[in-house]
Design a protein around this motif. Sequence first.
Motif, PDB file in Angstrom:
ATOM      1  N   CYS A  44       0.823  -1.220   0.000  1.00 52.91           N
ATOM      2  CA  CYS A  44       0.000   0.000   0.000  1.00 52.91           C
ATOM      3  C   CYS A  44       0.851   1.263   0.000  1.00 52.91           C
ATOM      4  O   CYS A  44       0.434   2.293  -0.508  1.00 52.91           O
ATOM      5  N   HIS A  45       2.068   1.190   0.613  1.00 52.40           N
ATOM      6  CA  HIS A  45       2.899   2.393   0.697  1.00 52.40           C
ATOM      7  C   HIS A  45       4.003   2.423  -0.362  1.00 52.40           C
ATOM      8  O   HIS A  45       4.833   3.334  -0.354  1.00 52.40           O
ATOM      9  N   HIS A  46       4.021   1.438  -1.263  1.00 52.71           N
ATOM     10  CA  HIS A  46       5.019   1.384  -2.358  1.00 52.71           C
ATOM     11  C   HIS A  46       6.444   1.483  -1.818  1.00 52.71           C
ATOM     12  O   HIS A  46       7.219   2.339  -2.235  1.00 52.71           O
ATOM     13  N   ILE A  47       6.771   0.654  -0.867  1.00 54.73           N
ATOM     14  CA  ILE A  47       8.108   0.732  -0.256  1.00 54.73           C
ATOM     15  C   ILE A  47       8.777  -0.636  -0.221  1.00 54.73           C
ATOM     16  O   ILE A  47       8.115  -1.676  -0.340  1.00 54.73           O
ATOM     17  N   ARG A  48      10.099  -0.594  -0.059  1.00 53.90           N
ATOM     18  CA  ARG A  48      10.850  -1.833   0.176  1.00 53.90           C
ATOM     19  C   ARG A  48      10.635  -2.258   1.622  1.00 53.90           C
ATOM     20  O   ARG A  48      10.335  -1.406   2.482  1.00 53.90           O
ATOM     21  N   ASN A  49      10.875  -3.533   1.896  1.00 53.91           N
ATOM     22  CA  ASN A  49      10.624  -4.049   3.248  1.00 53.91           C
ATOM     23  C   ASN A  49      11.350  -3.246   4.324  1.00 53.91           C
ATOM     24  O   ASN A  49      10.785  -2.928   5.378  1.00 53.91           O
ATOM     25  N   GLY A  50      12.607  -2.886   4.066  1.00 52.48           N
ATOM     26  CA  GLY A  50      13.423  -2.210   5.078  1.00 52.48           C
ATOM     27  C   GLY A  50      12.871  -0.846   5.479  1.00 52.48           C
ATOM     28  O   GLY A  50      13.127  -0.377   6.600  1.00 52.48           O
ATOM     29  N   GLN A  51      12.102  -0.206   4.589  1.00 53.38           N
ATOM     30  CA  GLN A  51      11.562   1.120   4.899  1.00 53.38           C
ATOM     31  C   GLN A  51      10.517   1.071   6.015  1.00 53.38           C
ATOM     32  O   GLN A  51      10.172   2.101   6.580  1.00 53.38           O
ATOM     33  N   LEU A  52      10.046  -0.131   6.322  1.00 59.96           N
ATOM     34  CA  LEU A  52       9.097  -0.257   7.437  1.00 59.96           C
ATOM     35  C   LEU A  52       9.733   0.146   8.755  1.00 59.96           C
ATOM     36  O   LEU A  52       9.030   0.412   9.728  1.00 59.96           O
ATOM     37  N   HIS A  53      11.065   0.207   8.796  1.00 62.69           N
ATOM     38  CA  HIS A  53      11.726   0.624  10.030  1.00 62.69           C
ATOM     39  C   HIS A  53      11.918   2.135  10.106  1.00 62.69           C
ATOM     40  O   HIS A  53      12.515   2.635  11.068  1.00 62.69           O
ATOM     41  N   GLU A  54      11.400   2.879   9.117  1.00 55.62           N
ATOM     42  CA  GLU A  54      11.450   4.342   9.218  1.00 55.62           C
ATOM     43  C   GLU A  54      10.466   4.777  10.308  1.00 55.62           C
ATOM     44  O   GLU A  54       9.399   4.154  10.464  1.00 55.62           O
ATOM     45  N   PRO A  55      10.807   5.858  11.055  1.00 55.50           N
ATOM     46  CA  PRO A  55       9.954   6.289  12.186  1.00 55.50           C
ATOM     47  C   PRO A  55       8.488   6.504  11.783  1.00 55.50           C
ATOM     48  O   PRO A  55       7.588   6.242  12.578  1.00 55.50           O
ATOM     49  N   ARG A  56       8.228   6.947  10.531  1.00 56.86           N
ATOM     50  CA  ARG A  56       6.835   7.236  10.157  1.00 56.86           C
ATOM     51  C   ARG A  56       5.966   5.971  10.190  1.00 56.86           C
ATOM     52  O   ARG A  56       4.738   6.076  10.231  1.00 56.86           O
ATOM     53  N   PHE A  57       6.571   4.773  10.138  1.00 54.07           N
ATOM     54  CA  PHE A  57       5.766   3.552  10.168  1.00 54.07           C
ATOM     55  C   PHE A  57       5.706   2.907  11.555  1.00 54.07           C
ATOM     56  O   PHE A  57       5.090   1.858  11.715  1.00 54.07           O
ATOM     57  N   ALA A  58       6.365   3.536  12.540  1.00 54.00           N
ATOM     58  CA  ALA A  58       6.491   2.875  13.856  1.00 54.00           C
ATOM     59  C   ALA A  58       5.121   2.542  14.461  1.00 54.00           C
ATOM     60  O   ALA A  58       4.890   1.425  14.927  1.00 54.00           O
ATOM     61  N   ASP A  59       4.183   3.518  14.416  1.00 52.87           N
ATOM     62  CA  ASP A  59       2.883   3.292  15.072  1.00 52.87           C
ATOM     63  C   ASP A  59       2.065   2.218  14.356  1.00 52.87           C
ATOM     64  O   ASP A  59       1.505   1.326  14.983  1.00 52.87           O
TER      65      ASP A  59
END
Length: 296
Positions: free
Chosen positions: A195-210
């Motif tokens: 849904c966010h068009h990102i690579r797996n590792g980008q899930l560790h960016e602060p904007r996805f923490a919650d």
Amino acid sequence: MREWTILGAGALGCTFAALLKAQQQPVSLLLSERHRGHFHPAFEFIALNERHRLVSTHPRFAEQAAGVECLLVMTKAYQVLPALQSLRGLPADTPIILLHNGMGVADEVARAFPHNPLLAGVTSHGALKEGPWQVRHTGKGETWLGPVNEGGKAFAHLQAPLARALGHAAWSEDILSLQHRKLAINAVINPLTACHHIRNGQLHEPRFADVLEQLSEEVHAVLAQLGETETLAQFRRRLNAVIELTATNYSSMHQDLAHRRPTEIDHITGYVLSHAGKLPVPVCRQLYHEVKRLGG
Ligand SMILES: NC(=O)c1ccc[n+]([C@@H]2O[C@H](COP(=O)([O-])OP(=O)(O)OC[C@H]3O[C@@H](n4cnc5c(N)ncnc54)[C@H](OP(=O)(O)O)[C@@H]3O)[C@@H](O)[C@H]2O)c1
């Protein structure tokens, strides 16, 4: 030695075929109708060490299922039942081994093929289709097999030839639990990255923490309700390790949406939703509808 027949000559199916052939194990590929008349006698396999080699296997079509001795099913989850139902004359004693991601299909297969020994598998090998009949092995992993019905319990010995070819393969009487563990990871990583068009590792960016925290809690709660005993802290550690290990990858759901192909959302997030009962799963539900809205 029994011949392996692989139904689903895609990225993972061709990779397994190449690894089995490399150990001189007999392999046939059960091909879909669209390959009739223009199947290459061989496909190109790119190994982990970048070596390219041509792999030739014996092709079969649906009406030639009577000769199938051992069936490895490696289509997408939503293709499994139609692919199996198109087979003509599959012997009732041929073991069927389901290796797709997502869940809910095995029960349907058990109902449709009540006499066949039925097994399920979970693998963490990675594979990519790089072109028509060109497949790249992207990662080595573990493969687990286990019985889905009573008949399946007699096939633990299949683990040994698979282990020789794949580097690791093992038997588990509780394959359902291993499938749940994999499903839990997929139910977090796949829809979020798609849904966010990102690579797996980008899930560790602060904007996805919650969202990562809430989705992990929802998925963990549903699996706990299904009897899984992994704690939330253990699940988070395992999830973070997978995100780090696959940081540069695009998830399969992301790739499917990007290529306008159907996704396995119904068998991943859909499975979680259908087993949630009274548990609140708002993030899961929202992601499910968003993937559907995007065409998956
Ligand atoms: N790739 C990976 O790294 C990986 C790792 C672990 C698990 N998995 C899981 O393994 C499964 C397969 O993944 P994949 O990446 O290999 O998918 P894929 O490349 O799309 O392969 C699926 C193959 O099944 C074939 N197929 C579909 N319906 C068929 C039918 N009726 N008869 C014969 N063949 C049929 C498709 O052929 P057409 O192209 O002609 O439709 C395609 O070649 C998925 O559940 C996936 O989530 C994949």
